[in-house]
Each structure stands twice: as C-alpha cells, then as structure tokens.
Design a protein around this motif. Structure first.
Motif, PDB file in Angstrom:
ATOM      1  N   GLY A  62     -13.657   9.494  23.573  1.00  0.00           N
ATOM      2  CA  GLY A  62     -14.746   8.633  23.466  1.00  0.00           C
ATOM      3  C   GLY A  62     -16.163   9.396  23.419  1.00  0.00           C
ATOM      4  N   LEU A  63     -16.088  10.443  22.815  1.00  0.00           N
ATOM      5  CA  LEU A  63     -17.507  11.393  22.842  1.00  0.00           C
ATOM      6  C   LEU A  63     -18.204  10.787  21.844  1.00  0.00           C
ATOM      7  CD1 LEU A  63     -15.710  15.017  22.903  1.00  0.00           C
ATOM      8  CD2 LEU A  63     -16.585  13.525  24.793  1.00  0.00           C
ATOM      9  N   PRO A  64     -19.523  10.897  22.228  1.00  0.00           N
ATOM     10  CA  PRO A  64     -20.520  10.690  21.010  1.00  0.00           C
ATOM     11  C   PRO A  64     -20.566  11.727  19.998  1.00  0.00           C
ATOM     12  CG  PRO A  64     -21.744  10.651  23.123  1.00  0.00           C
ATOM     13  CD  PRO A  64     -20.382  11.009  23.398  1.00  0.00           C
ATOM     14  N   VAL A  65     -21.040  11.281  18.658  1.00  0.00           N
ATOM     15  CA  VAL A  65     -20.231  12.227  17.707  1.00  0.00           C
ATOM     16  C   VAL A  65     -22.096  12.410  17.117  1.00  0.00           C
ATOM     17  CG1 VAL A  65     -19.822  12.376  15.129  1.00  0.00           C
ATOM     18  CG2 VAL A  65     -18.428  10.934  17.093  1.00  0.00           C
ATOM     19  N   VAL A  66     -22.237  13.975  16.865  1.00  0.00           N
ATOM     20  CA  VAL A  66     -23.799  14.259  16.220  1.00  0.00           C
ATOM     21  C   VAL A  66     -23.212  14.942  14.861  1.00  0.00           C
ATOM     22  CG1 VAL A  66     -25.728  15.472  16.772  1.00  0.00           C
ATOM     23  CG2 VAL A  66     -24.640  14.473  18.663  1.00  0.00           C
ATOM     24  N   LEU A  67     -23.610  14.420  13.819  1.00  0.00           N
ATOM     25  CA  LEU A  67     -23.532  15.039  12.503  1.00  0.00           C
ATOM     26  C   LEU A  67     -24.722  15.520  12.065  1.00  0.00           C
ATOM     27  CD1 LEU A  67     -22.168  15.228   9.735  1.00  0.00           C
ATOM     28  CD2 LEU A  67     -23.037  12.825   9.247  1.00  0.00           C
ATOM     29  N   ASP A 136     -11.094  12.494  19.192  1.00  0.00           N
ATOM     30  CA  ASP A 136     -11.896  12.134  20.775  1.00  0.00           C
ATOM     31  C   ASP A 136     -13.274  11.780  20.310  1.00  0.00           C
ATOM     32  OD1 ASP A 136      -9.281  12.735  22.080  1.00  0.00           O
ATOM     33  OD2 ASP A 136      -9.757  14.769  22.008  1.00  0.00           O
ATOM     34  N   GLY A 137     -13.703  11.426  19.372  1.00  0.00           N
ATOM     35  CA  GLY A 137     -15.009  11.058  18.948  1.00  0.00           C
ATOM     36  C   GLY A 137     -15.212   9.280  19.325  1.00  0.00           C
ATOM     37  N   ALA A 140     -18.370   4.483  17.275  1.00  0.00           N
ATOM     38  CA  ALA A 140     -19.507   3.509  17.323  1.00  0.00           C
ATOM     39  C   ALA A 140     -20.846   4.053  17.742  1.00  0.00           C
ATOM     40  CB  ALA A 140     -19.176   2.463  18.452  1.00  0.00           C
ATOM     41  N   ARG A 141     -20.578   5.463  17.966  1.00  0.00           N
ATOM     42  CA  ARG A 141     -21.874   6.237  18.730  1.00  0.00           C
ATOM     43  C   ARG A 141     -22.069   7.551  18.005  1.00  0.00           C
ATOM     44  NH1 ARG A 141     -21.465   6.981  25.048  1.00  0.00           N
ATOM     45  NH2 ARG A 141     -19.402   7.806  24.701  1.00  0.00           N
ATOM     46  N   ILE A 142     -22.786   7.288  16.957  1.00  0.00           N
ATOM     47  CA  ILE A 142     -22.935   8.326  16.131  1.00  0.00           C
ATOM     48  C   ILE A 142     -24.492   8.726  15.874  1.00  0.00           C
ATOM     49  CG2 ILE A 142     -22.928   9.323  13.512  1.00  0.00           C
ATOM     50  CD1 ILE A 142     -20.081   7.584  13.301  1.00  0.00           C
ATOM     51  N   VAL A 143     -24.920  10.029  15.934  1.00  0.00           N
ATOM     52  CA  VAL A 143     -26.253  10.406  15.741  1.00  0.00           C
ATOM     53  C   VAL A 143     -26.367  11.177  14.544  1.00  0.00           C
ATOM     54  CG1 VAL A 143     -28.353  11.203  16.730  1.00  0.00           C
ATOM     55  CG2 VAL A 143     -27.092   9.817  18.082  1.00  0.00           C
ATOM     56  N   VAL A 144     -27.202  11.208  13.635  1.00  0.00           N
ATOM     57  CA  VAL A 144     -27.319  12.184  12.650  1.00  0.00           C
ATOM     58  C   VAL A 144     -28.712  12.998  12.822  1.00  0.00           C
ATOM     59  CG1 VAL A 144     -25.993  10.703  10.686  1.00  0.00           C
ATOM     60  CG2 VAL A 144     -28.507  10.300  11.116  1.00  0.00           C
ATOM     61  N   VAL A 145     -28.651  14.340  12.504  1.00  0.00           N
ATOM     62  CA  VAL A 145     -29.502  15.144  12.429  1.00  0.00           C
ATOM     63  C   VAL A 145     -29.562  16.177  11.318  1.00  0.00           C
ATOM     64  CG1 VAL A 145     -30.450  17.360  13.815  1.00  0.00           C
ATOM     65  CG2 VAL A 145     -28.983  15.601  14.940  1.00  0.00           C
TER      66      VAL A 145
END
Length: 279
Positions: A62-67, A136-137, A140-145
């Motif tokens: 359930g890790l937040p995802v950063v793209l 393991d992501g 529902a919690r994705i942030v884009v950079v």
C-alpha cells in the motif's frame, strides 16, 4: 558546486546537461547501486516509448506511488537506468523515502505532436492504477512529478483530463502559457496562432489537484516568468499560493539532477508534499 553552477549562468544545451551530470555523477552512482530497478520497461501503451520502470526499497504494501516524467525539450530524454542514472534518480530517491518510485518514457519529436505528451502521462497513470498493487503500491495514492517538458506534459494531462486521478502534481520549471511561443517548439505545438489555446494555463490555475511549483535561480528568464506567472495567477484566483520552492544555486538541469544527493532541500520539500497529499 553552487559556484560552478552559477558560472554556467542561464545557458541551456547539451554541453550544460553534461556539465551538470558530471557534478552529481559520483553521488548518483551510489544511489543507483543502493536502489536497483524493481521492474524495468513495463508496457503502458502501444508505442515503443510507452515504457516505465519501478523502484522500491524495503518491505510493506500500500505504498504511495510517485511517477517522474523527464524533460528534454520534447525532443530527447529517457527514464534512465540501463547505465544512466539521470531521471531514474528521482524515482530512486522517492523509493528511498518509502514510496513506490516510477520513471516513464513518452513519445518524442519528430513523431510526437501536442497533446501526445499529456496523453502519455494519462496512460501511464492509468497503468499504475491498474498495476501498482502488484508491486506493493497503492493505486489510489499517486503523485506525479515532472521537470521542464515533463512538467508541461503533466499540465497538459490536467488540461485533457481535469479530474486526473492523482493526489498531487509537482511542476519543476515548466511552461504553462505566460510567455510567447519559442520558435523551436512550434514543431510540437503547431502554428503560432494555435499556441495560446493549446497551453494549459487555465487548467493549472483552476485544478483542484494540489500543486507544488518550483523554479530555479539560474533558469532562463522565460521559465522564471512562467513560474512567477503561475504563482501570481493562482493567488489572485484562489487567495492563497500553492506549495512552491525556489531552488537557489541551481539551474534548469541541476534542479532535477540533484534530487537524491546530499543537497536535500528540494528532495525533502517534495517528500513532505507527497506525504501531505497521500495522508
């Protein structure tokens, strides 16, 4: 190092890219050894450039995802790894912060045209929503950079899909519609007359997606004007500034390249922003 970057001034071009890469190479090679790729060349669409890599450290689910979406003037750039730490370093740094880090490729000139970069960001986000849990992501919690053209593509994705299903967006030295078209970019955007309507200015001003906006001390004037213009219009429209960072001592390239090094000012700001966005 700061003095070396200052001596480069606001110049842009391959020679500046290589000079900046040399400044951070030793530290970034160590980071690359610490955080190997978890899954390489995941296919998120039909084009050969529709590929992304994933990075993770430690256990947990359930890790937040950063793209991360790289820059390159719509013409060049790569998600890194395969012998090149550039751009992969941002995803690795996010993995070390406890997130599932991702770095994507997207279509480039001469084949690509507006708004295909934004379409590719939308497609990569949808792939992560469908598959992040396998690594393991938390879909529902994705942030884009994104940096430079990558920031433009995020802004375009917000323009194409106002309800882009992400928890936050980090825009590093992007173009949003506050300055005239640069002639070299006309091949991507189309004729000059079409440029204002194609810029994502209204989308980034009006979006309800939380924003983190950054500019660099040695960004060319055009990018500084875009940074200031967006901040000014956001505060006029909403009565409050978005999260923002002015990267003193950095230029257009070093701002993203140094993420993951001992200069943690911007890295820590982004990590804190992500944590605030994902709860």
């Amino acid at each position: 190092m700061t003095q070396t970057i200052a001596q480069m001034g606001t110049a842009m071009g391959p020679h500046v890219v290589e000079a900046c890469r040399a400044l951070f190479d030793a530290e970034q090679q160590v980071l690359a050894a610490r955080v190997p790729v978890l899954a390489a060349d995941c296919v998120y669409g039909p084009d050969p450039r529709h590929r992304l890599d994933l990075y993770r450290t430690g256990d947990g689910s359930g890790l937040p995802v950063v793209l991360f979406i790289h820059g390159g003037g719509f013409r060049m750039g790569d998600k890194g790894d395969g012998g090149s730490w550039a751009n992969a370093a941002v995803a690795r740094a996010m993995a070390e912060a406890g997130f599932l880090g991702a770095a994507m490729n997207y279509r480039l000139l001469p084949q690509a045209r507006w708004p295909e970069g934004g379409e590719d960001v939308c497609a990569a986000v949808e792939w992560l929503r469908a598959h992040a849990a396998e690594f393991d992501g938390d879909p529902a919690r994705i942030v884009v950079v994104g940096t430079s053209a990558g920031a433009v593509h995020i802004a375009t994705a917000l323009q194409l899909q106002g309800d882009l299903p992400v928890r936050g967006a980090v825009l590093l030295s992007g173009l949003y519609g506050y300055t005239p078209l640069d002639e070299r970019d006309e091949v991507y955007y189309g004729p000059n007359a079409d440029y204002p309507a194609r810029m994502p200015r209204d989308a980034v001003v009006e979006t309800t997606v939380p924003l983190f906006v950054a500019g660099a001390q040695f960004d060319p004037a055009r990018f500084q004007q875009e940074f200031a213009g967006l901040l000014n219009e956001r505060v006029q429209r909403h009565g409050v500034l978005p999260r923002a960072h002015y990267a003193s001592g950095h230029n257009h390239y070093s701002m993203a390249m140094h993420i993951g090094t001992a200069d943690r000012r911007l890295t820590d700001e982004i990590v804190d922003f992500v944590r605030d966005c994902v709860g």
